[in-house]
Design a protein around this motif. Structure first.
Motif, mmCIF file in Angstrom:
data_model
loop_
_atom_site.group_PDB
_atom_site.id
_atom_site.type_symbol
_atom_site.label_atom_id
_atom_site.label_comp_id
_atom_site.label_asym_id
_atom_site.label_seq_id
_atom_site.Cartn_x
_atom_site.Cartn_y
_atom_site.Cartn_z
ATOM 1 N N ASN A 99 33.655 34.898 34.692
ATOM 2 C CA ASN A 99 33.987 36.205 35.260
ATOM 3 C C ASN A 99 32.699 36.997 35.452
ATOM 4 O O ASN A 99 31.692 36.718 34.799
ATOM 5 C CB ASN A 99 34.875 37.024 34.301
ATOM 6 C CG ASN A 99 36.258 36.458 34.118
ATOM 7 O OD1 ASN A 99 36.887 36.042 35.071
ATOM 8 N ND2 ASN A 99 36.733 36.459 32.883
ATOM 9 N N THR A 108 34.818 31.116 40.639
ATOM 10 C CA THR A 108 35.243 32.084 41.655
ATOM 11 C C THR A 108 36.272 31.417 42.561
ATOM 12 O O THR A 108 37.336 31.971 42.839
ATOM 13 C CB THR A 108 34.043 32.572 42.489
ATOM 14 O OG1 THR A 108 33.077 33.153 41.615
ATOM 15 C CG2 THR A 108 34.475 33.574 43.545
ATOM 16 N N LYS A 111 39.698 30.640 40.790
ATOM 17 C CA LYS A 111 40.496 31.865 40.622
ATOM 18 C C LYS A 111 41.073 32.341 41.950
ATOM 19 O O LYS A 111 42.172 32.900 41.980
ATOM 20 C CB LYS A 111 39.654 32.971 39.974
ATOM 21 C CG LYS A 111 39.239 32.633 38.560
ATOM 22 C CD LYS A 111 38.542 33.773 37.866
ATOM 23 C CE LYS A 111 37.278 34.198 38.542
ATOM 24 N NZ LYS A 111 36.570 35.262 37.805
ATOM 25 N N GLN A 112 40.358 32.130 43.036
ATOM 26 C CA GLN A 112 40.881 32.501 44.358
ATOM 27 C C GLN A 112 42.071 31.623 44.739
ATOM 28 O O GLN A 112 43.018 32.085 45.370
ATOM 29 C CB GLN A 112 39.792 32.365 45.434
ATOM 30 C CG GLN A 112 38.719 33.414 45.356
ATOM 31 C CD GLN A 112 37.539 33.093 46.264
ATOM 32 O OE1 GLN A 112 37.385 31.985 46.778
ATOM 33 N NE2 GLN A 112 36.672 34.085 46.453
ATOM 34 N N GLN A 113 42.012 30.364 44.343
ATOM 35 C CA GLN A 113 43.059 29.414 44.710
ATOM 36 C C GLN A 113 44.326 29.576 43.874
ATOM 37 O O GLN A 113 45.431 29.349 44.366
ATOM 38 C CB GLN A 113 42.537 27.976 44.583
ATOM 39 C CG GLN A 113 41.352 27.675 45.469
ATOM 40 C CD GLN A 113 41.640 27.970 46.927
ATOM 41 O OE1 GLN A 113 42.583 27.440 47.496
ATOM 42 N NE2 GLN A 113 40.847 28.837 47.530
ATOM 43 N N GLN A 114 44.164 29.916 42.606
ATOM 44 C CA GLN A 114 45.310 30.101 41.706
ATOM 45 C C GLN A 114 45.072 31.351 40.859
ATOM 46 O O GLN A 114 44.332 31.313 39.882
ATOM 47 C CB GLN A 114 45.500 28.874 40.804
ATOM 48 C CG GLN A 114 46.011 27.649 41.517
ATOM 49 C CD GLN A 114 47.465 27.794 41.940
ATOM 50 O OE1 GLN A 114 48.297 28.359 41.250
ATOM 51 N NE2 GLN A 114 47.771 27.258 43.113
ATOM 52 N N LYS A 115 45.685 32.424 41.257
ATOM 53 C CA LYS A 115 45.517 33.688 40.539
ATOM 54 C C LYS A 115 46.301 33.646 39.239
ATOM 55 O O LYS A 115 47.294 32.948 39.113
ATOM 56 C CB LYS A 115 45.990 34.841 41.401
ATOM 57 C CG LYS A 115 45.220 34.901 42.726
ATOM 58 C CD LYS A 115 45.272 36.240 43.356
ATOM 59 C CE LYS A 115 44.553 36.353 44.667
ATOM 60 N NZ LYS A 115 43.482 35.489 44.968
ATOM 61 N N SER A 119 46.199 39.505 37.582
ATOM 62 C CA SER A 119 44.902 39.473 38.265
ATOM 63 C C SER A 119 44.381 38.044 38.283
ATOM 64 O O SER A 119 44.913 37.172 37.604
ATOM 65 C CB SER A 119 43.891 40.396 37.568
ATOM 66 O OG SER A 119 43.345 39.787 36.430
ATOM 67 N N SER A 120 43.320 37.847 39.049
ATOM 68 C CA SER A 120 42.749 36.499 39.089
ATOM 69 C C SER A 120 41.760 36.270 37.947
ATOM 70 O O SER A 120 41.393 35.134 37.665
ATOM 71 C CB SER A 120 42.058 36.256 40.433
ATOM 72 O OG SER A 120 40.976 37.140 40.592
ATOM 73 N N LYS A 121 41.340 37.327 37.288
ATOM 74 C CA LYS A 121 40.349 37.231 36.217
ATOM 75 C C LYS A 121 40.799 36.270 35.110
ATOM 76 O O LYS A 121 41.975 36.241 34.742
ATOM 77 C CB LYS A 121 40.120 38.627 35.635
ATOM 78 C CG LYS A 121 38.980 38.724 34.684
ATOM 79 C CD LYS A 121 38.750 40.176 34.285
ATOM 80 C CE LYS A 121 37.576 40.278 33.349
ATOM 81 N NZ LYS A 121 37.291 41.656 32.981
ATOM 82 N N ARG A 140 47.499 26.666 37.667
ATOM 83 C CA ARG A 140 46.653 27.307 36.658
ATOM 84 C C ARG A 140 47.488 27.486 35.404
ATOM 85 O O ARG A 140 48.661 27.854 35.482
ATOM 86 C CB ARG A 140 46.181 28.655 37.185
ATOM 87 C CG ARG A 140 45.373 29.485 36.197
ATOM 88 C CD ARG A 140 44.903 30.749 36.870
ATOM 89 N NE ARG A 140 44.248 31.651 35.952
ATOM 90 C CZ ARG A 140 43.451 32.629 36.324
ATOM 91 N NH1 ARG A 140 43.216 32.860 37.609
ATOM 92 N NH2 ARG A 140 42.879 33.411 35.430
#
Length: 158
Positions: A99, A108, A111-115, A119-121, A140
């Motif tokens: 993060n 990065t 996290k964009q592919q599987q939130k 949040s995606s964090k 995820r």
């Protein structure tokens, strides 16, 4: 970037490794921490790896010190801890940030592919990403999901 295969990651010896090397393999990518309460998941991950590596499964461990500094400073201590305590034979890479300002580009992308929830964090150690043979992130898992619970989703990808 179209898949995880488009990334390079740093190995424990400091050299870069292309994830192209794992093309055609289902992957579990996980951020780890040796001193975390979830560290026993190393054992569960190793069990999955031992059971399915002949069918192509590869698990990629990425130590991170971002959550309460629960990783050794020296990467050799990390790999020794994993091998001695949990018999880990799957690849462990150099420490990464998952993060923030210096986060690794692979995380990065993951996290964009599987939130995550809300949040995606990435919220803690042992967040796991399941990747199919084409390099697509399909699921995820939160840190509380033990590796054996991933098996039902993994089997169709083998």
């Amino acid at each position: 970037m179209n898949s995880v295969y488009d990334f390079q990651v740093k190995m424990t010896n400091g050299k870069q490794k292309s994830l192209q090397d794992y093309k055609g393999h289902p992957l579990i990518i996980v951020n780890t921490a040796s001193k975390c309460g979830f560290a026993p998941q190393f054992g569960g991950l190793q069990e999955l790896y031992s059971k399915y590596q002949d069918q192509g499964l590869v698990i990629l461990g990425f130590p991170s010190d971002q959550f309460n500094n629960q990783e050794y400073d020296n990467i050799d201590e990390t790999t020794q801890f994993c091998q001695i305590n949990y018999g880990v034979t799957f690849p462990i890479f150099a420490k990464v940030d998952v993060n923030g300002e210096h986060e690794d580009a692979l995380f990065t992308y993951l996290k964009q592919q599987q939130k995550g929830v809300l949040s995606s964090k990435i919220k803690w150690n042992f967040t796991k990403f399941l990747v199919d043979r084409e390099g697509k992130v399909v699921k995820r898992y939160s840190p509380t999901v033990v590796p054996s619970k991933i098996e039902k989703d993994l089997i169709p990808l083998l």
